[in-house]
Scaffold this active site. Structure first.
Site, PDB file in Angstrom:
ATOM      1  N   LYS A  33       9.700  -3.635  -4.107  1.00  0.00           N
ATOM      2  CA  LYS A  33       8.326  -4.061  -4.347  1.00  0.00           C
ATOM      3  C   LYS A  33       7.819  -3.426  -5.635  1.00  0.00           C
ATOM      4  CE  LYS A  33       4.547  -2.422  -2.248  1.00  0.00           C
ATOM      5  NZ  LYS A  33       3.473  -2.257  -3.259  1.00  0.00           N
ATOM      6  N   ASP A  60       3.744  -7.346  -5.880  1.00  0.00           N
ATOM      7  CA  ASP A  60       2.550  -7.025  -5.092  1.00  0.00           C
ATOM      8  C   ASP A  60       1.380  -6.747  -6.028  1.00  0.00           C
ATOM      9  OD1 ASP A  60       0.641  -5.880  -3.359  1.00  0.00           O
ATOM     10  OD2 ASP A  60       1.650  -3.927  -3.417  1.00  0.00           O
ATOM     11  N   LEU A  61       0.748  -7.841  -6.500  1.00  0.00           N
ATOM     12  CA  LEU A  61      -0.415  -7.648  -7.371  1.00  0.00           C
ATOM     13  C   LEU A  61      -1.701  -8.060  -6.664  1.00  0.00           C
ATOM     14  CD1 LEU A  61       1.149  -8.710 -10.796  1.00  0.00           C
ATOM     15  CD2 LEU A  61       0.850  -6.421  -9.854  1.00  0.00           C
ATOM     16  N   LYS A  62      -1.567  -8.492  -5.420  1.00  0.00           N
ATOM     17  CA  LYS A  62      -2.732  -8.788  -4.565  1.00  0.00           C
ATOM     18  C   LYS A  62      -3.804  -9.552  -5.338  1.00  0.00           C
ATOM     19  CE  LYS A  62      -2.240  -4.632  -1.676  1.00  0.00           C
ATOM     20  NZ  LYS A  62      -1.240  -3.881  -2.467  1.00  0.00           N
ATOM     21  N   PHE A  63      -3.432 -10.756  -5.788  1.00  0.00           N
ATOM     22  CA  PHE A  63      -4.400 -11.536  -6.577  1.00  0.00           C
ATOM     23  C   PHE A  63      -5.639 -11.847  -5.750  1.00  0.00           C
ATOM     24  CE2 PHE A  63      -0.286 -13.128  -8.584  1.00  0.00           C
ATOM     25  CZ  PHE A  63      -0.363 -12.232  -9.641  1.00  0.00           C
ATOM     26  N   HIS A  64      -6.787 -11.691  -6.376  1.00  0.00           N
ATOM     27  CA  HIS A  64      -8.080 -11.943  -5.716  1.00  0.00           C
ATOM     28  C   HIS A  64      -9.040 -12.387  -6.806  1.00  0.00           C
ATOM     29  CE1 HIS A  64     -11.294 -10.317  -2.667  1.00  0.00           C
ATOM     30  NE2 HIS A  64     -11.401 -11.605  -2.912  1.00  0.00           N
ATOM     31  N   ASP A  65      -9.199 -13.706  -6.935  1.00  0.00           N
ATOM     32  CA  ASP A  65     -10.005 -14.224  -8.050  1.00  0.00           C
ATOM     33  C   ASP A  65     -10.364 -15.663  -7.723  1.00  0.00           C
ATOM     34  OD1 ASP A  65     -11.090 -14.585 -10.684  1.00  0.00           O
ATOM     35  OD2 ASP A  65      -9.694 -13.080 -11.439  1.00  0.00           O
ATOM     36  N   ASN A  68      -8.528 -21.252  -9.554  1.00  0.00           N
ATOM     37  CA  ASN A  68      -7.735 -21.627 -10.725  1.00  0.00           C
ATOM     38  C   ASN A  68      -6.966 -20.427 -11.285  1.00  0.00           C
ATOM     39  OD1 ASN A  68      -7.037 -23.457 -12.973  1.00  0.00           O
ATOM     40  ND2 ASN A  68      -8.306 -22.046 -14.153  1.00  0.00           N
ATOM     41  N   THR A 119      -3.896  -1.387   4.957  1.00  0.00           N
ATOM     42  CA  THR A 119      -3.470  -0.428   5.987  1.00  0.00           C
ATOM     43  C   THR A 119      -4.082   0.961   5.785  1.00  0.00           C
ATOM     44  OG1 THR A 119      -1.502   0.024   4.667  1.00  0.00           O
ATOM     45  CG2 THR A 119      -1.273  -1.585   6.437  1.00  0.00           C
ATOM     46  N   GLN A 189      -2.636   6.523   4.074  1.00  0.00           N
ATOM     47  CA  GLN A 189      -2.530   5.418   5.035  1.00  0.00           C
ATOM     48  C   GLN A 189      -3.317   5.747   6.306  1.00  0.00           C
ATOM     49  OE1 GLN A 189      -1.378   2.579   4.388  1.00  0.00           O
ATOM     50  NE2 GLN A 189       0.227   2.743   2.858  1.00  0.00           N
ATOM     51  N   ARG A 210       6.507   6.085  -0.255  1.00  0.00           N
ATOM     52  CA  ARG A 210       6.700   7.537  -0.377  1.00  0.00           C
ATOM     53  C   ARG A 210       7.678   8.167   0.604  1.00  0.00           C
ATOM     54  NH1 ARG A 210       0.296   8.036  -0.938  1.00  0.00           N
ATOM     55  NH2 ARG A 210       0.620   6.157   0.329  1.00  0.00           N
TER      56      ARG A 210
HETATM   57  O1  LIG Z   1       0.380  -5.292  -0.137  1.00  0.00           O
HETATM   58  C1  LIG Z   1       0.897  -4.178   0.049  1.00  0.00           C
HETATM   59  O2  LIG Z   1       2.077  -3.994  -0.204  1.00  0.00           O
HETATM   60  C2  LIG Z   1       0.082  -3.150   0.708  1.00  0.00           C
HETATM   61  C3  LIG Z   1      -0.937  -3.600   1.527  1.00  0.00           C
HETATM   62  C4  LIG Z   1      -1.572  -2.706   2.401  1.00  0.00           C
HETATM   63  O3  LIG Z   1      -2.431  -3.097   3.212  1.00  0.00           O
HETATM   64  N1  LIG Z   1      -1.215  -1.401   2.365  1.00  0.00           N
HETATM   65  C5  LIG Z   1      -0.249  -0.920   1.514  1.00  0.00           C
HETATM   66  O4  LIG Z   1       0.036   0.292   1.570  1.00  0.00           O
HETATM   67  N2  LIG Z   1       0.355  -1.776   0.626  1.00  0.00           N
HETATM   68  C6  LIG Z   1       1.349  -1.241  -0.352  1.00  0.00           C
HETATM   69  O5  LIG Z   1       2.470  -0.707   0.359  1.00  0.00           O
HETATM   70  C7  LIG Z   1       2.932   0.487  -0.256  1.00  0.00           C
HETATM   71  C8  LIG Z   1       2.924   1.590   0.761  1.00  0.00           C
HETATM   72  O6  LIG Z   1       3.443   2.743   0.198  1.00  0.00           O
HETATM   73  P1  LIG Z   1       3.606   4.107   1.006  1.00  0.00           P
HETATM   74  O7  LIG Z   1       2.278   4.418   1.641  1.00  0.00           O
HETATM   75  O8  LIG Z   1       3.988   5.094  -0.053  1.00  0.00           O
HETATM   76  O9  LIG Z   1       4.697   3.868   2.029  1.00  0.00           O
HETATM   77  C9  LIG Z   1       2.049   0.741  -1.474  1.00  0.00           C
HETATM   78  O10 LIG Z   1       2.752   0.287  -2.612  1.00  0.00           O
HETATM   79  C10 LIG Z   1       0.816  -0.111  -1.245  1.00  0.00           C
HETATM   80  O11 LIG Z   1       0.303  -0.630  -2.453  1.00  0.00           O
END
Ligand SMILES: O=C(O)c1cc(=O)[nH]c(=O)n1[C@@H]1O[C@H](COP(=O)(O)O)[C@@H](O)[C@H]1O
Length: 231
Positions: A33, A60-65, A68, A119, A189, A210
């Site tokens: 990722k 994983d750039l979580k587009f929100h806009d 278009n 999360t 988290q 991590r």
């Molecule tokens: O979309 C994601 O990947 C994401 C969504 C979410 O709700 N929570 C979340 O932790 N993530 C991503 O998942 C990864 C979790 O990383 P660790 O917490 O280090 O295991 C990070 O790169 C976050 O950006």
């Protein structure tokens, strides 16, 4: 090649360090990722490097806009050859429809996944942003509109996985970050589960950063997690 169950979140500020880990991995062991940090630092070239090494890459750039803009961003992601891309479900049905439509016609189109509630959010942080439903219901609501808009699945916590599989069917993919092997640091988290629990709950893909990347031996940590989820 079947889909990897574990997606390693490469959240590094150093490309060499990331590649040092990647070069010890095999595409059948895990997907990779790339998130906002590495994309902002190293851009599409870094993503292409991983794709060219044969890995399934989750951008994983979580587009929100507006619809278009998100549609065009998803198209740009597809052009990079990524396997999975995500948008925020709270961008709404129109936005998700536009994103899905933009990916039509690609031979190997990326899976399109909607983020429900991060999360890192616990009940307190959630109540602060003012949604009226309780947290699991809000995740279910957003997942429902994502499915209706034609998305392939959602990002959620493993705590919501069982209900979502019941409600939305086994084909609708659940991508769960917030994975913490027993004894590992929780960090920022909140809604966490162990890898084993998450798989039992119905998670299709475990996003793990991590606990692997900060381990003294990342490869060993990854193998141990892989073994813990083999039934
Ligand atoms: O979309 C994601 O990947 C994401 C969504 C979410 O709700 N929570 C979340 O932790 N993530 C991503 O998942 C990864 C979790 O990383 P660790 O917490 O280090 O295991 C990070 O790169 C976050 O950006």
């Amino acid at each position: 090649m079947s889909d990897p169950k574990i997606l390693v979140a490469l959240d590094y500020d150093n490309q060499q360090q990331a590649l040092q880990l990647v070069d010890q991995l095999k595409p059948n062991l895990c997907g990779l990722k790339v998130g906002k940090e590495m994309f902002t630092l190293f851009g599409p070239e870094f993503v292409k490097t991983l794709v060219n090494k044969g890995f399934k890459v989750f951008l994983d750039l979580k587009f929100h806009d507006i619809p278009n803009t998100v549609a065009k961003a998803c198209k740009a992601a597809a052009e990079l050859g990524v396997w999975m891309v995500n948008v925020h479900a709270s961008g709404g049905s129109k936005m998700m429809h536009a994103a899905r439509e933009a990916l039509e016609g690609y031979e190997n189109r990326p899976l399109l996944i909607a983020v429900t509630l991060l999360t890192s959010m616990d009940e307190v942080a959630y109540s602060e942003i003012g949604f009226k439903r309780d947290l699991p219901e809000q995740v279910e609501h957003l997942a429902g509109i994502a499915k209706s808009a034609g998305l392939d699945g959602v990002v959620c916590s493993a705590w919501e996985a069982r209900r979502l599989k019941e409600q939305l069917g086994t084909e609708f993919k659940l991508v769960t970050p917030g994975i913490r092997p027993p004894g590992s640091e929780i960090g920022d988290q909140s809604r966490i589960m162990t890898p084993e629990q998450a798989v039992v709950a119905g998670s299709d893909y475990l996003v793990i950063g991590r606990p692997i990347t900060k381990a003294s031996d990342p490869l060993k940590a990854l193998y141990e997690i892989s073994e813990s989820i083999v039934s």
